[in-house]
Design a protein around this motif. Structure first.
Motif, PDB file in Angstrom:
ATOM      1  N   ASP A 331     108.701  86.964 -41.634  1.00  0.00           N
ATOM      2  CA  ASP A 331     108.096  86.250 -42.760  1.00  0.00           C
ATOM      3  C   ASP A 331     107.565  84.894 -42.310  1.00  0.00           C
ATOM      4  O   ASP A 331     106.486  84.455 -42.738  1.00  0.00           O
ATOM      5  CB  ASP A 331     109.110  86.068 -43.891  1.00  0.00           C
ATOM      6  N   ALA A 332     108.337  84.216 -41.469  1.00  0.00           N
ATOM      7  CA  ALA A 332     107.890  82.917 -40.954  1.00  0.00           C
ATOM      8  C   ALA A 332     106.622  83.065 -40.130  1.00  0.00           C
ATOM      9  O   ALA A 332     105.713  82.240 -40.204  1.00  0.00           O
ATOM     10  CB  ALA A 332     108.999  82.285 -40.108  1.00  0.00           C
ATOM     11  N   ARG A 333     106.565  84.134 -39.354  1.00  0.00           N
ATOM     12  CA  ARG A 333     105.385  84.382 -38.520  1.00  0.00           C
ATOM     13  C   ARG A 333     104.140  84.581 -39.385  1.00  0.00           C
ATOM     14  O   ARG A 333     103.072  84.050 -39.083  1.00  0.00           O
ATOM     15  CB  ARG A 333     105.632  85.602 -37.634  1.00  0.00           C
ATOM     16  N   ASP A 334     104.276  85.338 -40.471  1.00  0.00           N
ATOM     17  CA  ASP A 334     103.133  85.567 -41.365  1.00  0.00           C
ATOM     18  C   ASP A 334     102.673  84.260 -42.013  1.00  0.00           C
ATOM     19  O   ASP A 334     101.471  83.974 -42.082  1.00  0.00           O
ATOM     20  CB  ASP A 334     103.510  86.579 -42.462  1.00  0.00           C
ATOM     21  N   ALA A 335     103.646  83.465 -42.492  1.00  0.00           N
ATOM     22  CA  ALA A 335     103.295  82.193 -43.148  1.00  0.00           C
ATOM     23  C   ALA A 335     102.631  81.247 -42.156  1.00  0.00           C
ATOM     24  O   ALA A 335     101.636  80.579 -42.482  1.00  0.00           O
ATOM     25  CB  ALA A 335     104.545  81.551 -43.729  1.00  0.00           C
ATOM     26  N   PHE A 336     103.180  81.180 -40.948  1.00  0.00           N
ATOM     27  CA  PHE A 336     102.605  80.306 -39.920  1.00  0.00           C
ATOM     28  C   PHE A 336     101.184  80.739 -39.576  1.00  0.00           C
ATOM     29  O   PHE A 336     100.276  79.895 -39.470  1.00  0.00           O
ATOM     30  CB  PHE A 336     103.488  80.330 -38.668  1.00  0.00           C
ATOM     31  N   SER A 337     100.970  82.034 -39.404  1.00  0.00           N
ATOM     32  CA  SER A 337      99.638  82.538 -39.031  1.00  0.00           C
ATOM     33  C   SER A 337      98.606  82.223 -40.103  1.00  0.00           C
ATOM     34  O   SER A 337      97.485  81.808 -39.797  1.00  0.00           O
ATOM     35  CB  SER A 337      99.695  84.052 -38.783  1.00  0.00           C
ATOM     36  N   GLN A 338      98.993  82.423 -41.378  1.00  0.00           N
ATOM     37  CA  GLN A 338      98.079  82.106 -42.479  1.00  0.00           C
ATOM     38  C   GLN A 338      97.735  80.620 -42.489  1.00  0.00           C
ATOM     39  O   GLN A 338      96.564  80.236 -42.601  1.00  0.00           O
ATOM     40  CB  GLN A 338      98.709  82.488 -43.814  1.00  0.00           C
ATOM     41  N   ALA A 339      98.774  79.781 -42.363  1.00  0.00           N
ATOM     42  CA  ALA A 339      98.547  78.341 -42.409  1.00  0.00           C
ATOM     43  C   ALA A 339      97.719  77.868 -41.221  1.00  0.00           C
ATOM     44  O   ALA A 339      96.831  77.019 -41.366  1.00  0.00           O
ATOM     45  CB  ALA A 339      99.887  77.608 -42.450  1.00  0.00           C
ATOM     46  N   LEU A 340      97.986  78.421 -40.044  1.00  0.00           N
ATOM     47  CA  LEU A 340      97.233  78.017 -38.851  1.00  0.00           C
ATOM     48  C   LEU A 340      95.766  78.410 -38.977  1.00  0.00           C
ATOM     49  O   LEU A 340      94.867  77.635 -38.626  1.00  0.00           O
ATOM     50  CB  LEU A 340      97.842  78.655 -37.606  1.00  0.00           C
TER      51      LEU A 340
END
Length: 402
Positions: A331-340
């Motif tokens: 979940d953290a990876r998905d949120a980070f990728s979207q934000a980046l």
């Protein structure tokens, strides 16, 4: 049993060992013509429209087959039908691209008249499934009333609801929402912009009907963009997007190693978050970035503990739970990728906006004005996407708390 087989299946499958994907055309004579032109990875139905069983055969050959249709009304209808047929069964790593030939042409005509390179150009311009569906529902449409816009949104919701894969259905729904917001925003900007340009002919026009005052003729941006975190300067405010990136990295150090190239050159607008970013780089330099407590210790030694607490507090208030320590890494990876992705788009657009403003200030032509409007529309698209993500985080947090 014609609907269960594809002409040239065995040879095309063997040819795929050399790389590429399988290409499906409408007729077996096209397969022969393309084979003579050097395209070995081509198949076709035997005198019927593409069937579900044949589509399954294509997916057994390649995860993203290329569906090529003739450039006439019948070919376009066949493309629509294939898109509707594929939609329920698409999933991660299993989709299709659509190549549409020039009007009145089939592959046989094209390679004979213009050679193999002409067909390669058609393949290079192939569209993904989501593009084809969007094009069908919006091409030539007039969405000048709330009722017509609502009807389009309803149609797109019904389309995406057919996707059986839950994860992909969510991403398609998100993609269509973003496109609708961008599409209607661009239409409004275009109409308003043309009106303002006519009203301000001979002056240095600014979007939204404003005109530059002083400052050497610098163009004023719209009020909404001026308030946006996308164009705020320095450390005047900590954006949720930037905080999500930093907090996710610190709470989930595995993301630091996975995204080393992006993190090293991360461009942040907020000065406080830049200090946290510097602490992360320091931890990386001392081989301490693989442990959360070690990264936090580096932050404290740098005198940034209060900044870290504020960043986490912002994430908690906005319910962006995937960035928090308790979230799963996926979940953290998905949120980070979207934000980046949003961050890189925003910073690039910020630079392009400044260039477009300067160009219009020195040369107030229609072309430069249209370019500025386009950049603004892209800004609005990023803003809308970010608002959707933040809204989703808030609603998810409330639901979880309830």
């Amino acid at each position: 049993h014609k609907g269960n087989v594809l002409y040239n299946f065995a040879r095309a499958r063997k040819a795929l060992a050399k790389g590429g994907t399988v290409i499906a055309v409408e007729g077996y004579m096209d397969v022969i013509a393309l084979a003579q032109a050097g395209f070995e990875n081509v198949v076709a139905p035997l005198g019927t429209a593409l069937t579900e069983n044949q589509l399954e055969l294509l997916w057994r050959m390649a995860p993203e087959p290329m569906l090529c249709f003739d450039g006439d009304k019948a070919g376009l209808k066949a493309a629509w039908r294939a898109a509707d047929m594929a939609l329920p069964s698409v999933q991660a790593g299993r989709s299709a691209r659509f190549a549409l030939l020039p009007e009145g042409k089939d592959p046989d005509d094209l390679v004979k008249a213009e050679g193999p390179d002409a067909f390669r150009r058609v393949l290079a311009e192939a569209r993904p499934l989501v593009d084809l569906l969007w094009m069908r529902e919006t091409a030539g449409g007039v969405f000048d009333t709330p009722e017509r816009r609502a009807e389009l949104e309803k149609t797109l919701r019904e389309l995406t609801s057919r996707i059986r894969d839950e994860s992909l259905r969510y991403h398609y729904q998100q993609e269509m929402r973003e496109r609708v917001l961008s599409f209607f925003g661009s239409q409004r900007s275009g109409r308003q912009g043309r009106q303002d340009w006519k009203q301000g002919q001979g002056k240095t026009a600014a979007p939204g009907g404003q005109f530059a005052k002083g400052g050497g003729g610098r163009i004023a941006i719209t009020e909404s963009l001026g308030q946006s975190a996308l164009v705020k300067r320095g450390g005047e405010g900590m954006s949720v997007r930037e905080a999500t990136i930093i907090v996710a990295l610190i709470n989930h150090p595995a993301l630091i190693d996975e995204n080393f190239a992006h993190i090293e050159f991360l461009d942040l607008a907020n000065s406080d978050l830049r200090r946290l970013h510097a602490a992360i780089l320091d931890a990386m330099a001392h081989d301490m970035a693989n442990d959360r407590q070690a990264v936090i210790a580096t932050i404290e030694r740098a005198g940034c503990a209060e900044i870290w607490e504020r960043a986490v507090g912002l994430i908690r208030r906005m319910r962006q739970w995937p960035a928090l320590e308790t979230a799963a890494l996926e979940d953290a990876r998905d949120a980070f990728s979207q934000a980046l992705h949003l961050q890189r788009s925003a910073r690039t657009l910020h630079k392009e906006l400044k260039q477009a403003e300067a160009a219009l200030a020195t040369d107030p032509t229609d072309e430069n004005y249209r370019h500025l409007i386009e950049i603004q529309a892209q800004f609005q698209d990023v803003q809308a996407t970010e608002a959707l993500i933040e809204g989703f985080g808030v609603s998810s947090g409330r639901a979880g708390r309830a």
